[in-house]
Design a protein around this motif. Structure first.
Motif, PDB file in Angstrom:
ATOM      1  N   TRP A   1      -7.915   1.599  -1.016  1.00 30.08           N
ATOM      2  CA  TRP A   1      -6.897   0.662  -1.508  1.00 30.08           C
ATOM      3  C   TRP A   1      -7.088  -0.859  -1.007  1.00 30.08           C
ATOM      4  N   LEU A   2      -7.294  -1.129   0.321  1.00 32.18           N
ATOM      5  CA  LEU A   2      -7.641  -2.508   1.030  1.00 32.18           C
ATOM      6  C   LEU A   2      -9.150  -2.862   0.529  1.00 32.18           C
TER       7      LEU A   2
ATOM      8  N   THR B   1      -1.840  -9.240  -4.611  1.00 35.64           N
ATOM      9  CA  THR B   1      -1.709  -7.898  -4.280  1.00 35.64           C
ATOM     10  C   THR B   1      -0.162  -7.699  -3.997  1.00 35.64           C
TER      11      THR B   1
ATOM     12  N   LEU C   1      -5.951   4.908   1.768  1.00 40.99           N
ATOM     13  CA  LEU C   1      -5.956   3.392   2.394  1.00 40.99           C
ATOM     14  C   LEU C   1      -7.027   2.607   2.480  1.00 40.99           C
TER      15      LEU C   1
ATOM     16  N   ALA D   1       0.806  -1.060   0.009  1.00 40.73           N
ATOM     17  CA  ALA D   1       0.237  -0.140  -0.007  1.00 40.73           C
ATOM     18  C   ALA D   1       0.801   1.323  -0.086  1.00 40.73           C
TER      19      ALA D   1
END
Ligand code: ZN
Length: 503
Positions: A455-456, A476, A452, A433
């Protein structure tokens, strides 16, 4: 005309409803239920569990699965349809392998064992728990035999919590971890680190609660689709993608317990709230594994919540809430205090450095028990020896040793390793990340978490159970599970914090 996949989905939906209803009752039991309701609640949960199980293993499920299977051939691996069929097949194969008398026997034995464990722990007397654990170990060996395994009996049980993971894979990760981590923990202990006395004493509970809730909102927890309540042991449970419950406990005399407990459970909840809406009321609306779940809670609790950047933004507001306690404590002192490292006997109170040592010693003991090289009667002595080996500490009694965790009273052999896996994976995901969000540290320092979380959501949350932990890591991070990134994080953080070098 209705498709075969839709028919299969419709067949499974009421089963999901029964499980969700049971989860509501379970949540209530830990939060608001009066103590007198224990027996009634056990009966209600037993009925719901049995109904859900019977519906699931019914012939109709297998028949509908076969028809759906034909329909998804050629569909994309990640499609909702193909994923549902794939995961349902895995679940169904396992569920039908277990004889129902064994399922029932385990349910009864664990409910009795939990009571015995509570009493044994309160009296620090392993003898009271021993016959129950003997029984549970015996039943677990039978269960593993029924489920089957290729390599080692432990694999059958581990797979319940971490699908696809094996004992030998774990051992190769843990062996490397142990040889690196033990010297690091010793080096930190030799330097010593500051006491955190100012974290103690009479913190107003409501202020603690409000501060935690404000951060949960900033993280992105949706209070229109979830809530937080108090419980003796913090947990997260889900009744729907649109109804995710977290609990926390507040200690008046120890600020970090409630604060970091809230951030931890919030990490679990963000995962559940982030599952794609199209997976609602299916078997896919859950985490990939307990390890991946724990990676999300530890990422928010530790990599974000115990970082220096985070407190650049949040320390002043915290001081404003608790001027008497923290007015004279500067930000760096506070940062050091919440990251104090010290080997301790109790797993749930341990710091991020020594935590994995607690897990590895339990893993060793579980292997010995399941290989029947260690008798339950000898477990307390074996525990104490492992504690000395890993932590350099010997418990004063069984309550602070072998009896401290609830897991074995639930026959949850194979569960502990998922905590360590979560720690390792959290850093693997977070490192990636950081690479893809170049300003991530700056954002955290401004209390901004949108990038964040997005992204997760994109890489992990939305997939639910569609992908395994291994597949998520591969896609990932582009690599397998590894202890290297976590060790690098520990070395970097604590050499900076304590001014010591690690080899
Ligand atoms: Zn957790």
């Amino acid at each position: 005309m209705q498709t075969a996949v839709q028919a299969f989905r419709d067949h499974l939906a009421p089963i999901i409803d029964l499980r969700s209803a049971a989860a509501v009752l379970g949540w209530d039991q830990e939060t608001y239920m009066p103590p007198g309701a224990v027996e009634a609640r056990a009966a209600q949960l037993g009925t719901l569990g049995k109904l859900a199980h019977e519906l699931f293993i019914a012939d109709e499920t297998a028949a509908l699965l076969e028809m759906a299977q034909k329909e998804v051939e050629g569909m994309e691996y990640d499609s909702d349809e193909a994923s549902l069929v794939r995961v349902a097949r895995r679940d169904l194969e396992k569920a039908t392998k277990l004889p129902s008398d064994l399922v029932e026997e385990l349910a009864r034995a664990t409910s009795m064992a939990q009571q015995a464990w509570q009493e044994a722990r309160a009296k620090a007397d392993f003898g009271l728990f021993r016959p129950h654990l003997d029984r549970l170990l015996d039943l677990s060996l039978r269960k593993a035999g029924a489920l089957g395994y290729e390599d080692h009996i432990y694999d059958a049980l581990l797979d319940e919590y971490e699908p696809g993971m094996t004992k030998s894979e774990l051992e190769s990760v843990f062996d490397g971890l142990k040889s690196e981590l033990v010297p690091i923990a010793r080096a930190i202990a030799a330097v010593g680190n500051e006491a955190h006395l100012f974290l103690g004493s009479n913190y107003d509970a409501q202020s603690q609660w409000d501060f935690g809730v404000a951060i949960m909102r900033d993280f992105g927890f949706d209070f229109d689709r979830g809530r937080q309540d108090r419980s003796a042991h913090p947990f997260t449970t889900t009744f729907s993608i649109n109804d995710v419950r977290v609990t926390t406990r507040i200690h008046d005399d120890f600020l970090p317990a409630g604060l970091f407990g809230s951030l931890h459970e919030c990490g679990h909840a963000l995962y559940e709230q982030g599952v794609s809406a199209g997976l609602e009321r299916t078997l896919l609306a859950d985490g990939a594994s307990l390890g991946v779940h724990e990676s999300q809670s530890r990422l928010w609790e530790i990599l974000v919540g115990r970082s220096r950047e985070f407190w650049a933004h949040y320390y002043e507001p915290l001081q404003d809430r608790f001027p008497d306690h923290l007015g004279g404590v500067d930000r760096e002192q506070f940062y050091r205090a919440i990251n104090k490292v010290e080997a301790s006997l109790i797993r749930v109170e341990s710091d991020e450095v020594t935590y994995n040592l607690h897990i590895m010693m339990r893993f060793d003991l579980e292997i010995d028990l399941l290989e029947e090289r260690l008798a339950v009667a000898d477990l307390p002595q074996a525990w104490n020896a492992k504690s000395e080996e890993y932590l350099g500490l010997v418990p004063g009694n069984d309550a602070e040793g072998v009896l401290q965790d609830i897991h074995w009273s639930l026959a949850a052999f194979g569960y502990f390793p998922t905590y360590a896996l979560g720690n390792l994976m959290s850093v693997q995901f977070f490192d990636r990340a950081r690479e893809e969000i170049p300003d991530l540290h700056g954002q955290i320092g401004r209390g901004e978490f949108g990038d964040l979380l997005r992204w997760l959501r994109d890489r992990i949350h939305r997939h639910g159970r569609k992908l395994t932990a291994g597949e998520l890591l591969e896609r990932t991070v582009g690599s397998e599970l590894s202890a290297g990134p976590w060790l690098a994080h520990i070395r970097h953080k604590y050499s900076d914090l304590l001014g010591v070098g690690f080899r």
